[in-house]
Write an enzyme that holds these catalytic residues in place. Structure first.
Site, PDB file in Angstrom:
ATOM      1  N   GLY A 895       0.821  -1.211   0.000  1.00 18.39           N
ATOM      2  CA  GLY A 895       0.000   0.000   0.000  1.00 18.39           C
ATOM      3  C   GLY A 895       0.847   1.249   0.000  1.00 18.39           C
ATOM      4  O   GLY A 895       2.036   1.222   0.300  1.00 18.39           O
ATOM      5  N   SER A 896       0.216   2.353  -0.359  1.00 18.09           N
ATOM      6  CA  SER A 896       0.868   3.660  -0.350  1.00 18.09           C
ATOM      7  C   SER A 896      -0.083   4.666   0.259  1.00 18.09           C
ATOM      8  O   SER A 896      -1.300   4.581   0.071  1.00 18.09           O
ATOM      9  CB  SER A 896       1.247   4.110  -1.766  1.00 18.09           C
ATOM     10  OG  SER A 896       2.173   3.222  -2.346  1.00 18.09           O
ATOM     11  N   ASP A1014      -6.305  12.763   9.740  1.00 13.45           N
ATOM     12  CA  ASP A1014      -6.546  12.162   8.425  1.00 13.45           C
ATOM     13  C   ASP A1014      -7.334  10.864   8.580  1.00 13.45           C
ATOM     14  O   ASP A1014      -6.976   9.827   8.028  1.00 13.45           O
ATOM     15  CB  ASP A1014      -5.220  11.896   7.712  1.00 13.45           C
ATOM     16  CG  ASP A1014      -5.412  11.671   6.210  1.00 13.45           C
ATOM     17  OD1 ASP A1014      -6.535  11.891   5.735  1.00 13.45           O
ATOM     18  OD2 ASP A1014      -4.445  11.296   5.534  1.00 13.45           O
TER      19      ASP A1014
END
Length: 1207
Positions: A895-896, A1014
């Site tokens: 993942g990024s 976030d």
């Protein structure tokens, strides 16, 4: 006679009617039959009856009068003395569609009916019960709020000659089971774009309706998914399936011989293109932008293709030779955002008809293919940016007389900017972008020959010399962007003639001399940025005449004199940066009179970066706001001040409207000057101010109580001045304050004990006469204490030997005492942790049935000091992690995210972990990084992803986390094809509760409280038991306290989660996290992503639910959930109400996460859920929350209006 009595004698307006008929007879041509008179009279009565049925609005259809010829009515046209066309577009009718079917459809000679954007509502079914003129062949109902299934279109079966039907931008749903039997159509045009059509059964419905004659079919901007059967429309010339959820192979056609326009953009189509299109000989428009096509570009039909858009796929290889066959016809070619590489072939030059070519954001390399490009004699737009071209830019580009846009930004071009680029006096060049290259030498005077130039960007090069005064002749120029060069000399006075100029950005040069007062003649200026030069003189007071000026940056110069009070007349000013100059005098109170007069969104759409300074002695000011269009972020190292000034964070994004109503500045930096006097009390009226930096001046007096009015301030720096008196208590009301510096003043008294002051480090208050936490000096309790201290001091002075002896004895006592204290502390810690687990779940106020939730001001929950966590982090070597990830190979990449890439790794002991390789944070020193790691590592909770270890080598920062088997909630929920997991409602409920529990722990049980900043579904990970674990909660801490400011820029990559107040104040809060959690909860309830143009058009998930709140709210739920168990609808509504409370636009109205957990507990108490997905005894305990929450379970979560109040 009887008939005449019926017509005239029995009507009160019989004389008017008689006059009207005579008038018609008088004006009609001799050949017109008498029947036309009666027909037009009937049309008139029908229209007047329609007007009479409308809501009474004085300005609506004013000239629709009985005494007026109906052919002169607004929006009415006639043919052969009959009403043939009605166009009431953009008329606010505000009626149900049934009125249209009752009065307008039956007009016997009507051919065209256009009611676009007329505020029509209701369904289409009323058409089935009405008459329809036999001549009616076109109906346009676009941009209304008509609802119901699209199968209601069958109601128009009464309109036997209907050829064109436009229902775009309404609220139509997928086709229902009920359809009008016997309806036959010969539709040629059907536009259903931008509705709420979802699912897989559209094309079977189209076939069942017999739309075999379709020539134009658009279903753009819906939510269609699944496969597409072979399309059998032999007459079809226009097909638009763009902006949907199709994830399937490229559609096939039984017969596409007439197809001219095909748009499949913004889907997930893949597979073979060429074979499907091989027989589409008339195809002239093909748009495959933003899909998942890979590999080489196939051979395409070349006979007629003029517009080809392949942007945003994964096409690879060298420039496709297959495109050479298109050169005779192609007009626009877009290959941007792919993986093409190599050199641009000469065959491109044979495309003599080409007007637009965009090959940006690829890996093309080699020498700029000048000779090839110069053959494109008809080219208007040439975009070659973000590639790896080398070489120079020749004069010969002037040989392209039609060229309007030339974008060569972000390449490796060298040499000088050619003087003859506009030598042809008939040139049409409007945009010249050469930024982020390696150009040297002067800016040529001859650029003034580019008389049509609108935007000029030469920034991020190595240009020298002065700014040519001849540029002042470019009367149409809006953007003059030359920052980060080596330009010298003075800013030319001739720029005053740029009457259209909006953005003047000259930062990071070597400009000298004064700021021209004549710039005030450029009355459209929005952005003046002259920072980091060697400018001198005073700030011209005449700049106060710039009513559109939003950003004024003059920092890091040698400007002197007073701050002009006239700047207060800049009613649009939101950003004022005057740091590091020689300004003196006082801060003028009129500077703040602009509060409440902010103009709207002058800078919307500008790309920027904000670079936060690290606060070191070498680094002045709060940070730098820079225009950043066409520049690679990795090139920021070229900024000259980056080397002595380590930036703690880089934020990038696109400027948004700052205010939707009156507001004030958001950034004010006057630091490092020689300002004197006191802080004007008027400053406290700047409600939206987020950053205030007055540090390093000579200001004096008391800090005014009025600063407590800065309710949105996140950064407050008053350090290195001569302020005296106490810290005003009003500052304790600044609940969003994330950073304060009051050090090096003459302040005295006690530091306020309440939040937010109890979270700041001691050095922020150092070098004053302050006392109290966090300083080591406690405040004395009174005269007696003072006397005792004086006596002790006297005794110490009288007997040095005794003091030393006492000191030694005291040290020994402390050693033994610390051992005892450590043992007792460990016991108390265990008791405290056990009490915390009980505290974090058991409290909840019981509620009576049918009561509504009420949120009151609640005390914070008891908090844990982070030092209470014991288990030390595991330190790992870089070699360990390199080996575990096979050299960080892509095969290990799982993942990024916004903070870096994540790799799956197996350590030598066999344990599987996740390794996050952080983006470069060179501003973070070793000591600060280690301290943050040790702090974050102590945060342990069953619904948080624990940090297990870390590694730092040079600029590399690697974090080791516990591996989560099922990845992110985003993937599991929205990409079932990838994960193979289907989440039923109990699983989703369990995830919702777990994520809430983890977030509540961060907000209420850590000191200092942690704002996630976030929160989103990709940051909710799922372990082997599908238990939710919140991740990335420590990243904001790691990236410094500055993340309480401008974090919205960082979130720009994940829109849909950002609360509305972030766009106004650029700062984060726990209530912002609550909003983001509400979006995650909506995702679980609806199964939809937060933003998806296919689902919501220009809206988002929150807005989409809000629209449904006005109607049948249960339509928002994921249909798969209700298919499995229809009995859960009430429970889904209860959870939806929790989400709506979290999503309140008014952040102060949102619940805390503790209150959210209490709501879940109440829902569970009334529904008898199984223990695997409930809040148990070891979760959050809420009974100590003051005021409590009440919630009705039995009764009545009302649909519609009540929910819309929360939104």
């Amino acid at each position: 006679m009887k008939a005449h009595k019926t017509v005239f004698n029995q009507h009160p307006l019989s004389l008017n009617k008689l006059f009207f008929v005579l008038l018609l007879i008088f004006f009609l041509p001799p050949a017109s039959p008498a029947a036309s008179v009666n027909g037009l009279y009937k049309d008139s009565q029908q229209l007047l009856s329609f007007k009479a049925a409308l809501p009474p609005t004085p300005t609506l259809l004013q000239n629709w009068l009985s005494s007026t010829d109906p052919c002169s009515f607004t929006g009415v046209s006639c043919k052969n003395s009959r009403v043939s066309s009605i166009d009431l577009s953009n008329t606010f009718l505000s009626v149900d569609f049934s009125l249209v079917t009752s009065y307008l459809l039956p007009l016997s000679n009507l051919e065209s009916l256009v009611l676009k954007n007329a505020n029509l509502s209701g369904s289409l079914t009323s058409a089935a019960k009405s008459q329809c003129g036999v001549t009616l062949d076109s109906i346009d109902l676009a941009e209304n709020t008509i609802s119901g299934p699209i199968s209601d279109i069958s109601s128009f079966g009464v309109c036997s000659n209907l050829k064109s039907l436009n229902l775009s931008k309404n609220f139509l749903d997928p086709p229902g089971k009920e359809m009008l039997k016997g309806a036959t159509f010969s539709l040629q045009v059907l536009d259903l774009s931008y509705n709420n059509i979802s699912g897989f059964n559209l094309f079977p419905w189209v076939s069942s309706m017999g739309f075999v004659e379709l020539e134009f079919f658009s279903i753009k901007g819906n939510k269609l998914a699944g496969s597409i059967p072979e399309l059998d429309f032999k007459n079809l010339s226009y097909l638009d399936l763009s902006a949907n959820n199709f994830s399937t192979v490229f559609p096939s056609f039984k017969d596409c011989s007439n197809l001219q326009h095909l748009d499949l953009s913004s889907n997930k189509f893949y597979g073979d293109i060429g074979s499907s299109l091989s027989s589409c000989g008339k195809l002239s428009f093909l748009n495959l932008t933003n899909n998942q096509f890979v590999g080489l570009v196939p051979k395409l039909p070349s006979e007629s293709l003029q517009y080809l858009y392949l942007r945003g796929n994964d096409f690879q290889g060298v420039y496709p030779n297959q495109l050479a066959d298109l050169c005779k016809t192609v007009v626009e070619l877009d290959l941007s955002y792919n993986n093409f590489s190599g050199m641009v072939p000469e065959s491109l030059g044979e495309c003599s008809s080409l007007e637009l070519v965009d090959i940006s954001n690829n890996n093309f390399s080699g020498k700029l293919p000048v000779d090839t490009l110069l053959k494109l004699s008809n080219i208007k737009t040439m975009v070659l940016s973000f590639n790896k071209f080398v070489g120079g830019l020749p004069d010969s580009f002037s040989n392209l007389p039609k060229l309007e846009t030339l974008d060569m930004s972000s390449n490796n071009l060298t040499g000088i900017i050619p003087s003859g680029i506009c030598k042809d006096p008939m040139n049409n060049l409007k945009v010249l972008y050469l930024q982020n290259n390696l150009f040297k030498g002067p800016i040529p005077d001859s650029l003034s020959n580019c008389s049509q130039l609108v935007s000029l960007d030469l920034s991020f090069n190595y240009l020298t010399g002065s700014i040519p005064s001849s540029l002042g002749s470019l009367s149409k120029l809006k953007d003059l962007i030359l920052w980060l060069n080596q330009l010298s000399g003075e800013i030319p006075q001739e720029l005053m003639y740029l009457q259209a100029l909006e953005n003047l950005i000259l930062d990071f040069n070597d400009l000298t001399g004064p700021i021209p007062a004549s710039l005030s003649n450029c009355t459209k200026l929005n952005w003046i940025s002259l920072s980091n030069n060697q400018l001198s003189g005073e700030i011209p007071a005449s700049l106060g005449r710039l009513s559109n000026l939003a950003i004024l940056k003059l920092g890091n110069n040698s400007i002197s004199g007073n701050i002009p009070a006239e700047l207060g007349n800049c009613q649009s000013l939101i950003w004022l940066d005057l740091n590091t100059n020689f300004l003196n005098g006082s801060i003028p109170p009129p500077l703040f009179k602009q509060s409440g007069n902010i103009a709207v969104a002058l800078l919307t759409g500008k790309r920027y970066v904000y670079i936060k300074n690290d606060g070191s002695k070498e680094c002045h000011g709060a940070g730098n706001l820079l225009e950043f269009g066409g520049i690679r972020q990795e090139q920021l190292d070229r900024i000259s001040t980056r080397h002595p000034c380590n930036f703690t964070r880089v934020y990038r994004g696109i400027t948004q409207p700052t205010f939707n109503h009156n507001g004030s500045m958001i950034f004010l930096d006057l630091s490092y000057n020689k300002l004197e006097g006191s802080i004007p009390k008027e400053l406290g009226a700047m409600y939206y101010l987020s950053i205030l930096n007055l540090g390093h001046n000579d200001l004096s007096g008391m800090i005014p109580q009025q600063l407590g009015g800065l309710k949105n301030v996140a950064i407050l720096d008053l350090s290195y001045n001569r302020f005296n008196g106490t810290i005003p208590n009003s500052l304790t009301s600044l609940t969003l304050l994330g950073e304060i510096d009051l050090s090096n003043n003459n302040l005295s008294g006690m530091i306020p004990e309440s939040a937010p002051f109890d979270t700041f480090p001691d050095y922020r208050f150092a070098n004053n006469s302050l006392c109290g936490y966090p300083l080591p000096l406690p405040c004395s309790s009174g005269p007696k204490s003072d006397a005792n201290q004086h006596q002790k001091s006297h005794r110490r002075q009288a007997s040095l030997a005794g003091s030393v002896a006492m000191g030694l004895l005291f040290s020994l006592f402390c050693i033994f005492g610390l051992i005892i204290v450590a043992i007792e502390t460990k016991k108390r810690r265990r008791k405290k942790e056990a009490a915390l687990e009980a505290y974090m779940d058991g409290h909840s106020h019981s509620a009576t049935a049918n009561s509504a939730w009420k949120f009151t001001s609640a005390r914070e929950a008891l908090s844990i000091n982070l030092a209470a966590f014991e288990k030390p982090l595991r330190k790992l070597t870089f070699a360990d992690l390199l080996e575990a990830t096979n050299g960080f190979h892509n095969d290990s990449l799982v993942g990024s995210g916004g903070f870096g890439d994540v790799y799956k790794a197996q350590l030598k002991d066999g344990s599987v972990v996740a390794i996050k390789k952080l983006i470069h944070v060179s501003g973070q020193g070793d000591r600060e990084f280690t301290a943050e790691m040790e702090t974050i590592g102590k945060i342990k909770h069953r619904n948080l992803v624990p940090l297990l270890g870390y590694c730092k080598v040079g600029e590399e920062r690697l974090l080791v986390y516990e591996y989560m088997k099922y990845g992110s909630l985003e993937d599991v929920l929205h990409d079932r094809k990838k994960t193979g997991i289907k989440l039923n409602w109990p699983a989703r409920r369990k995830i919702a509760i777990g994520a809430a529990r983890g977030l509540a722990f961060l907000h209420h049980n850590c000191i200092p409280h942690i704002i996630h900043r976030d929160m989103k579904s990709s940051n909710v990970l799922l372990d082997e038991n599908l238990e939710a674990r919140v991740s990335d909660f420590g990243m904001a801490r790691l990236m410094s306290a500055m993340d309480t400011h401008l974090s919205v820029s960082t979130l720009a990559g994940t829109p849909g989660y950002v609360p509305p107040e972030y766009y106004q104040s650029f700062r984060c809060s726990t209530k912002g996290d609550v909003y983001s959690y509400g979006v995650v909860l909506l995702e679980l309830l609806t199964g939809k992503q937060p933003t998806d143009s296919a689902d919501f058009g220009d809206n988002n998930l929150v807005g989409w639910v809000k629209l449904h709140a006005k109607g049948k709210i249960t339509d928002v739920f994921d249909r798969e959930l209700l298919k499995e168990d229809a009995s859960i609808e009430i429970e889904l509504l209860q959870h939806l109400k929790v989400a709506c409370a979290c999503l309140d636009d008014r952040h102060w109205k949102r619940p805390t996460m503790i209150q959210v957990m209490a709501m879940f507990k109440e829902i569970q108490a009334g529904s008898g859920m199984d223990s695997t997905s409930t809040i148990g005894a070891d979760d959050v305990n809420f009974s100590g929350v003051e005021g409590g929450i009440e919630m009705g379970i039995n009764g009545s979560i009302k649909e519609g209006n009540e929910l819309s109040k929360h939104l």
